[in-house]
Write a protein that holds these residues in place. Structure first.
Motif, PDB file in Angstrom:
ATOM      1  N   GLN A  27      48.645  44.531  33.811  1.00 41.18           N
ATOM      2  CA  GLN A  27      48.596  44.882  32.382  1.00 41.18           C
ATOM      3  C   GLN A  27      47.169  45.148  31.899  1.00 41.18           C
ATOM      4  O   GLN A  27      46.751  44.659  30.849  1.00 41.18           O
ATOM      5  N   VAL A  28      46.442  45.912  32.708  1.00 44.05           N
ATOM      6  CA  VAL A  28      45.086  46.304  32.306  1.00 44.05           C
ATOM      7  C   VAL A  28      45.182  47.143  31.040  1.00 44.05           C
ATOM      8  O   VAL A  28      45.969  48.076  30.951  1.00 44.05           O
ATOM      9  N   ALA A  29      44.392  46.769  30.053  1.00 47.86           N
ATOM     10  CA  ALA A  29      44.526  47.394  28.741  1.00 47.86           C
ATOM     11  C   ALA A  29      43.145  47.759  28.184  1.00 47.86           C
ATOM     12  O   ALA A  29      42.124  47.200  28.625  1.00 47.86           O
ATOM     13  N   PRO A  30      43.107  48.686  27.223  1.00 43.69           N
ATOM     14  CA  PRO A  30      41.829  49.097  26.640  1.00 43.69           C
ATOM     15  C   PRO A  30      41.029  47.895  26.134  1.00 43.69           C
ATOM     16  O   PRO A  30      41.599  46.962  25.553  1.00 43.69           O
ATOM     17  N   GLY A  31      39.743  47.923  26.402  1.00 41.87           N
ATOM     18  CA  GLY A  31      38.870  46.863  25.929  1.00 41.87           C
ATOM     19  C   GLY A  31      38.709  45.699  26.896  1.00 41.87           C
ATOM     20  O   GLY A  31      37.791  44.903  26.764  1.00 41.87           O
ATOM     21  N   GLN A  32      39.609  45.610  27.874  1.00 40.38           N
ATOM     22  CA  GLN A  32      39.483  44.525  28.853  1.00 40.38           C
ATOM     23  C   GLN A  32      38.375  44.834  29.855  1.00 40.38           C
ATOM     24  O   GLN A  32      37.906  45.965  29.960  1.00 40.38           O
ATOM     25  N   THR A  33      37.987  43.794  30.593  1.00 39.23           N
ATOM     26  CA  THR A  33      37.046  43.968  31.695  1.00 39.23           C
ATOM     27  C   THR A  33      37.728  43.512  32.979  1.00 39.23           C
ATOM     28  O   THR A  33      38.383  42.465  33.003  1.00 39.23           O
ATOM     29  N   VAL A  34      37.584  44.332  34.011  1.00 45.07           N
ATOM     30  CA  VAL A  34      38.270  44.068  35.277  1.00 45.07           C
ATOM     31  C   VAL A  34      37.242  44.010  36.401  1.00 45.07           C
ATOM     32  O   VAL A  34      36.408  44.907  36.529  1.00 45.07           O
ATOM     33  N   LEU A  35      37.323  42.946  37.195  1.00 44.87           N
ATOM     34  CA  LEU A  35      36.482  42.834  38.390  1.00 44.87           C
ATOM     35  C   LEU A  35      37.265  43.356  39.581  1.00 44.87           C
ATOM     36  O   LEU A  35      38.426  42.972  39.790  1.00 44.87           O
ATOM     37  N   ILE A  36      36.630  44.230  40.349  1.00 47.23           N
ATOM     38  CA  ILE A  36      37.262  44.797  41.540  1.00 47.23           C
ATOM     39  C   ILE A  36      36.430  44.378  42.745  1.00 47.23           C
ATOM     40  O   ILE A  36      35.253  44.735  42.838  1.00 47.23           O
ATOM     41  N   THR A  37      37.004  43.579  43.632  1.00 47.92           N
ATOM     42  CA  THR A  37      36.246  43.124  44.795  1.00 47.92           C
ATOM     43  C   THR A  37      36.481  44.097  45.941  1.00 47.92           C
ATOM     44  O   THR A  37      37.615  44.286  46.379  1.00 47.92           O
ATOM     45  N   GLY A  38      35.412  44.747  46.379  1.00 47.46           N
ATOM     46  CA  GLY A  38      35.528  45.739  47.445  1.00 47.46           C
ATOM     47  C   GLY A  38      35.495  47.137  46.871  1.00 47.46           C
ATOM     48  O   GLY A  38      36.328  47.479  46.027  1.00 47.46           O
ATOM     49  N   ALA A  39      34.514  47.930  47.291  1.00 46.45           N
ATOM     50  CA  ALA A  39      34.383  49.297  46.775  1.00 46.45           C
ATOM     51  C   ALA A  39      34.562  50.311  47.897  1.00 46.45           C
ATOM     52  O   ALA A  39      33.808  51.273  48.036  1.00 46.45           O
ATOM     53  N   GLY A  40      35.580  50.085  48.724  1.00 49.39           N
ATOM     54  CA  GLY A  40      36.024  51.106  49.679  1.00 49.39           C
ATOM     55  C   GLY A  40      36.901  52.104  48.930  1.00 49.39           C
ATOM     56  O   GLY A  40      36.914  52.112  47.692  1.00 49.39           O
ATOM     57  N   PRO A  41      37.664  52.934  49.644  1.00 47.52           N
ATOM     58  CA  PRO A  41      38.473  53.946  48.951  1.00 47.52           C
ATOM     59  C   PRO A  41      39.445  53.350  47.928  1.00 47.52           C
ATOM     60  O   PRO A  41      39.637  53.918  46.851  1.00 47.52           O
ATOM     61  N   ILE A  42      40.033  52.177  48.239  1.00 42.46           N
ATOM     62  CA  ILE A  42      40.969  51.559  47.296  1.00 42.46           C
ATOM     63  C   ILE A  42      40.216  51.000  46.083  1.00 42.46           C
ATOM     64  O   ILE A  42      40.594  51.242  44.929  1.00 42.46           O
ATOM     65  N   GLY A  43      39.142  50.273  46.338  1.00 47.52           N
ATOM     66  CA  GLY A  43      38.359  49.715  45.234  1.00 47.52           C
ATOM     67  C   GLY A  43      37.830  50.802  44.311  1.00 47.52           C
ATOM     68  O   GLY A  43      37.876  50.661  43.080  1.00 47.52           O
ATOM     69  N   LEU A  44      37.377  51.897  44.889  1.00 50.60           N
ATOM     70  CA  LEU A  44      36.860  53.003  44.067  1.00 50.60           C
ATOM     71  C   LEU A  44      37.975  53.616  43.227  1.00 50.60           C
ATOM     72  O   LEU A  44      37.781  53.964  42.058  1.00 50.60           O
ATOM     73  N   ALA A  67      30.191  52.911  43.612  1.00 52.04           N
ATOM     74  CA  ALA A  67      31.012  52.286  42.560  1.00 52.04           C
ATOM     75  C   ALA A  67      30.448  52.662  41.187  1.00 52.04           C
ATOM     76  O   ALA A  67      31.201  53.011  40.264  1.00 52.04           O
ATOM     77  N   LEU A  68      29.137  52.619  41.059  1.00 58.96           N
ATOM     78  CA  LEU A  68      28.507  52.978  39.778  1.00 58.96           C
ATOM     79  C   LEU A  68      28.733  54.458  39.486  1.00 58.96           C
ATOM     80  O   LEU A  68      29.015  54.843  38.351  1.00 58.96           O
ATOM     81  N   SER A  69      28.661  55.289  40.549  1.00 55.86           N
ATOM     82  CA  SER A  69      28.784  56.736  40.323  1.00 55.86           C
ATOM     83  C   SER A  69      30.198  57.126  39.910  1.00 55.86           C
ATOM     84  O   SER A  69      30.385  58.140  39.245  1.00 55.86           O
ATOM     85  N   VAL A  70      31.225  56.358  40.290  1.00 51.91           N
ATOM     86  CA  VAL A  70      32.591  56.709  39.858  1.00 51.91           C
ATOM     87  C   VAL A  70      32.989  55.991  38.561  1.00 51.91           C
ATOM     88  O   VAL A  70      34.122  56.119  38.108  1.00 51.91           O
ATOM     89  N   GLY A  71      32.058  55.245  37.971  1.00 50.44           N
ATOM     90  CA  GLY A  71      32.355  54.729  36.634  1.00 50.44           C
ATOM     91  C   GLY A  71      32.309  53.229  36.447  1.00 50.44           C
ATOM     92  O   GLY A  71      32.597  52.741  35.345  1.00 50.44           O
ATOM     93  N   ALA A  72      31.952  52.473  37.494  1.00 51.89           N
ATOM     94  CA  ALA A  72      31.826  51.024  37.270  1.00 51.89           C
ATOM     95  C   ALA A  72      30.650  50.786  36.322  1.00 51.89           C
ATOM     96  O   ALA A  72      29.613  51.439  36.416  1.00 51.89           O
ATOM     97  N   GLU A  73      30.855  49.846  35.422  1.00 51.37           N
ATOM     98  CA  GLU A  73      29.784  49.552  34.469  1.00 51.37           C
ATOM     99  C   GLU A  73      28.671  48.753  35.155  1.00 51.37           C
ATOM    100  O   GLU A  73      27.495  48.880  34.812  1.00 51.37           O
TER     101      GLU A  73
END
Ligand SMILES: [Zn+2]
Ligand SMILES: [Zn+2]
Length: 352
Positions: free
Chosen positions: A165-182, A208-214
């Motif tokens: 239920q990822v929703a606008p305004g939330q912050t999400v941590l993604i562990t691993g920036a391989g193809p799935i993480g990206l 990860a930063l280049s595809v939009g991670a803050e």
């Protein structure tokens, strides 16, 4: 036709096999591009399935033959092939747990032998129930086969993002920036949430930063949870998506997720791994643990829309292309990725 036949653990054999014969309700698709998935690698490297089999399921191609009873499809049409479709009638399906349905779990697309996907071949046969139930998705003219091969993995990631239920305004941590993480980073952003990523490899942090991670961090950073709390008003992230099978990543997720937040297991762990946890952590902090496996029939159109209308840039995920003949080398690269390895695509029609 040619196919890569799984002949035993770590034994792929590039062989001549009979082109599948189609029944009156079936369709034959010439495979143009098939994505190499972590699940394919697992099936090749571990003794999970009895050989011989032909794997491969992130398939995009062209219809080359149609059974006499099939309506609504034409020879020459470009399509994505979904390798399993739920029954829509069982208790699981009626509760939207399509990936738990026995019909869904029973893969039926095949290039020969026990049906196992069949994408790692020149041609794949699509059975009647998949043809009839929306398992063939037409590819728009302006979308390449390469892009289209991402519909299935996008669906799997989208399902996880929806389940959490990822929703606008939330912050999400993604562990691993391989193809799935990206892909998660891009989807989380598409749904209006902020993405923070971790990866051990510096080039992946950059990516990860280049595809939009803050923000993106090395998970070995001793101040990781402090830094993440600084980015989230001291609370921690709303949700963590575990895209690496690491117990360390799970404990970091517990440190970095806010009270009342969610942790979703996406990566499949080796079977022998056990994670000891004090249940009071979940009870007192009201952390929800959840898992998301495979794709959802319900969001098929949304997954196709996201890929076809370039709501996320799947092309930026492609790092390597191999002819089908060299699938074993592609698997080797996926197992021991270079810092620049992301999604590997396989091309059956590129003979050397
Ligand atoms: Zn896959
Ligand atoms: Zn079902």
């Amino acid at each position: 036709m040619k196919a890569q036949v799984f002949r035993g653990v770590n034994q792929l054999s590039y062989e001549e096999v009979p082109t599948p014969e189609i029944a009156p309700d079936e369709v034959l698709v010439q495979v143009k591009v098939v994505g190499l998935c972590q699940s394919d690698i697992k099936k090749i490297r571990y003794p999970l399935y009895q050989p011989p089999r032909i794997f491969g399921h992130e398939t995009a191609g062209v219809i080359t033959s149609i059974g006499s009873e099939v309506t609504g499809w034409q020879i020459g049409q470009r399509v994505v092939v979904m390798h399993h479709i739920p029954c829509m009638r069982c208790d699981y399906c009626l509760n939207d747990n399509f990936s738990m349905c026995d019909v869904y779990k029973n893969i039926t697309t095949t290039a020969g032998f026990t049906p196992s996907g069949g994408g790692f071949a020149d041609y794949v046969k699509v059975p009647g129930h998949i043809v009839r139930s929306g398992g063939l998705i037409p590819i728009p003219d302006n979308v390449s086969f390469e892009q289209a091969s991402f519909v299935e993995p996008t669906n799997c990631c989208l399902k996880a993002v929806k389940k959490a239920q990822v929703a606008p305004g939330q912050t999400v941590l993604i562990t691993g920036a391989g193809p799935i993480g990206l892909m998660f980073i891009m989807l989380v952003k598409y749904f209006g949430a902020r993405a923070i990523a971790t990866d051990l490899i510096p080039s992946r942090i950059e990516k990860a930063l280049s595809v939009g991670a803050e923000a993106a961090f090395d998970p070995r950073d001793p101040d990781l949870s402090t830094k993440i709390k600084a980015l989230t008003s001291g609370l921690g992230v709303d949700t963590t998506l575990l895209a690496v099978p690491s117990d360390k990543a799970f404990f970091q997720a517990l440190d970095c997720t806010r009270r009342g937040g969610k942790i979703l297991f996406f990566a499949e762990f080796p079977d022998e791994v056990e994670i000891p946890i004090n249940p009071n952590i979940l009870y007192r902090r009201e952390i929800d643990l959840m898992g998301s496996y495979s794709s959802s029939y319900r969001i098929q159109n949304l997954a196709a829309d996201i890929v076809f209308n370039q709501r996320i840039d799947v092309e930026t995920l492609i790092s390597d292309r191999y002819p089908l003949q060299h699938l074993a080398a592609a698997v080797e690269q996926a197992i021991a990725p270079t810092p620049e390895t992301y999604k590997i695509l396989i091309y059956p029609q590129t003979a050397e």
